[in-house]
Write a protein that holds these residues in place. Structure first.
Motif, short mmCIF file in Angstrom:
data_model
loop_
_atom_site.label_atom_id
_atom_site.label_comp_id
_atom_site.label_asym_id
_atom_site.label_seq_id
_atom_site.Cartn_x
_atom_site.Cartn_y
_atom_site.Cartn_z
N ASP A 73 -8.53 1.24 6.33
CA ASP A 73 -8.65 0.26 5.25
C ASP A 73 -9.78 0.63 4.31
OD1 ASP A 73 -6.54 -1.23 6.26
OD2 ASP A 73 -7.84 -2.71 7.26
N LEU A 74 -10.88 1.06 4.88
CA LEU A 74 -12.03 1.47 4.07
C LEU A 74 -11.67 2.68 3.20
CD1 LEU A 74 -14.98 1.10 3.29
CD2 LEU A 74 -15.60 2.47 5.29
N ASP A 75 -10.98 3.64 3.78
CA ASP A 75 -10.56 4.82 3.01
C ASP A 75 -9.62 4.44 1.87
OD1 ASP A 75 -12.11 6.45 4.60
OD2 ASP A 75 -10.44 7.17 5.82
N GLN A 76 -8.72 3.49 2.12
CA GLN A 76 -7.82 3.04 1.06
C GLN A 76 -8.60 2.34 -0.06
OE1 GLN A 76 -4.83 0.63 2.96
NE2 GLN A 76 -3.71 2.40 3.74
N LEU A 77 -9.58 1.57 0.32
CA LEU A 77 -10.42 0.89 -0.67
C LEU A 77 -11.22 1.90 -1.49
CD1 LEU A 77 -11.26 -1.81 -1.82
CD2 LEU A 77 -12.96 -1.98 -0.01
N ILE A 78 -11.72 2.94 -0.85
CA ILE A 78 -12.43 4.00 -1.56
C ILE A 78 -11.50 4.68 -2.55
CG2 ILE A 78 -13.47 6.30 -1.26
CD1 ILE A 78 -14.72 5.18 1.36
N THR A 79 -10.28 4.98 -2.12
CA THR A 79 -9.30 5.61 -3.01
C THR A 79 -8.97 4.72 -4.19
OG1 THR A 79 -8.34 6.81 -1.14
CG2 THR A 79 -6.97 6.60 -3.10
N HIS A 80 -8.78 3.44 -3.94
CA HIS A 80 -8.48 2.49 -5.01
C HIS A 80 -9.65 2.38 -6.00
CE1 HIS A 80 -6.88 -1.02 -7.07
NE2 HIS A 80 -8.07 -1.58 -6.91
N THR A 81 -10.86 2.33 -5.47
CA THR A 81 -12.04 2.22 -6.33
C THR A 81 -12.20 3.46 -7.19
OG1 THR A 81 -13.08 0.81 -4.66
CG2 THR A 81 -14.53 1.77 -6.34
N TYR A 82 -11.93 4.63 -6.61
CA TYR A 82 -11.99 5.87 -7.39
C TYR A 82 -10.96 5.84 -8.53
CZ TYR A 82 -11.87 10.77 -8.64
OH TYR A 82 -11.91 11.95 -9.34
N ALA A 83 -9.77 5.34 -8.25
CA ALA A 83 -8.74 5.23 -9.29
C ALA A 83 -9.19 4.28 -10.39
CB ALA A 83 -7.43 4.75 -8.68
N GLU A 84 -9.87 3.22 -10.02
CA GLU A 84 -10.39 2.28 -11.03
C GLU A 84 -11.45 2.94 -11.90
OE1 GLU A 84 -9.27 -0.62 -11.89
OE2 GLU A 84 -7.82 -0.82 -10.28
N ILE A 85 -12.25 3.82 -11.32
CA ILE A 85 -13.25 4.56 -12.10
C ILE A 85 -12.54 5.45 -13.12
CG2 ILE A 85 -14.97 6.42 -12.00
CD1 ILE A 85 -15.97 5.15 -9.39
N LYS A 86 -11.49 6.13 -12.69
CA LYS A 86 -10.74 6.97 -13.62
C LYS A 86 -10.16 6.15 -14.76
CE LYS A 86 -7.98 10.02 -11.81
NZ LYS A 86 -7.04 10.72 -10.94
N THR A 87 -9.65 4.96 -14.45
CA THR A 87 -9.12 4.06 -15.47
C THR A 87 -10.22 3.62 -16.43
OG1 THR A 87 -7.40 3.26 -13.98
CG2 THR A 87 -7.92 1.87 -15.88
N ALA A 88 -11.39 3.30 -15.89
CA ALA A 88 -12.50 2.87 -16.73
C ALA A 88 -12.95 3.99 -17.67
CB ALA A 88 -13.68 2.41 -15.87
N ILE A 89 -12.90 5.22 -17.19
CA ILE A 89 -13.25 6.36 -18.04
C ILE A 89 -12.24 6.50 -19.17
CG2 ILE A 89 -13.40 8.89 -18.11
CD1 ILE A 89 -14.60 8.71 -15.25
N THR A 90 -10.96 6.40 -18.82
CA THR A 90 -9.89 6.54 -19.81
C THR A 90 -9.97 5.45 -20.87
OG1 THR A 90 -8.45 7.54 -18.15
CG2 THR A 90 -7.39 6.67 -20.11
N SER A 91 -10.30 4.24 -20.44
CA SER A 91 -10.34 3.12 -21.38
C SER A 91 -11.72 2.93 -22.01
CB SER A 91 -9.92 1.82 -20.67
OG SER A 91 -10.86 1.49 -19.67
N HIS A 92 -12.65 3.78 -21.66
CA HIS A 92 -14.01 3.74 -22.21
C HIS A 92 -14.69 2.40 -21.95
CE1 HIS A 92 -13.17 7.54 -24.18
NE2 HIS A 92 -12.06 7.00 -24.65
N SER A 93 -14.46 1.85 -20.77
CA SER A 93 -15.05 0.56 -20.40
C SER A 93 -16.34 0.81 -19.61
CB SER A 93 -14.07 -0.25 -19.57
OG SER A 93 -14.68 -1.46 -19.15
N GLU A 94 -17.45 0.71 -20.31
CA GLU A 94 -18.74 1.00 -19.69
C GLU A 94 -19.07 0.02 -18.57
OE1 GLU A 94 -23.43 1.46 -20.95
OE2 GLU A 94 -21.90 1.60 -22.50
#
Length: 56
Positions: A8-29
């Motif tokens: 579960d922790l590994d899945q949460l880490i993976t999801h959080t990393y994906a959210e970081i990629k999305t934030a970079i793409t959308s330029h959401s500081e």
């Protein structure tokens, strides 16, 4: 650290990393900062679980 499921922790880490990629793409500081802090905390928790595995 009984009660924390590594998968579960590994899945949460993976999801959080994906959210970081999305934030970079959308330029959401704000999102980038929030998810980066969350990822750092989750990775520290994962490190602690690896170093001190729960006993049965």
């Amino acid at each position: 650290m009984n009660g924390i499921d590594k998968q579960d922790l590994d899945q949460l880490i993976t999801h959080t990393y994906a959210e970081i990629k999305t934030a970079i793409t959308s330029h959401s500081e704000k999102s980038l900062l929030m998810y980066s802090q969350a990822l750092s905390t989750l990775l520290e928790l994962r490190r602690q679980l690896t170093e001190n595995p729960p006993t049965a």
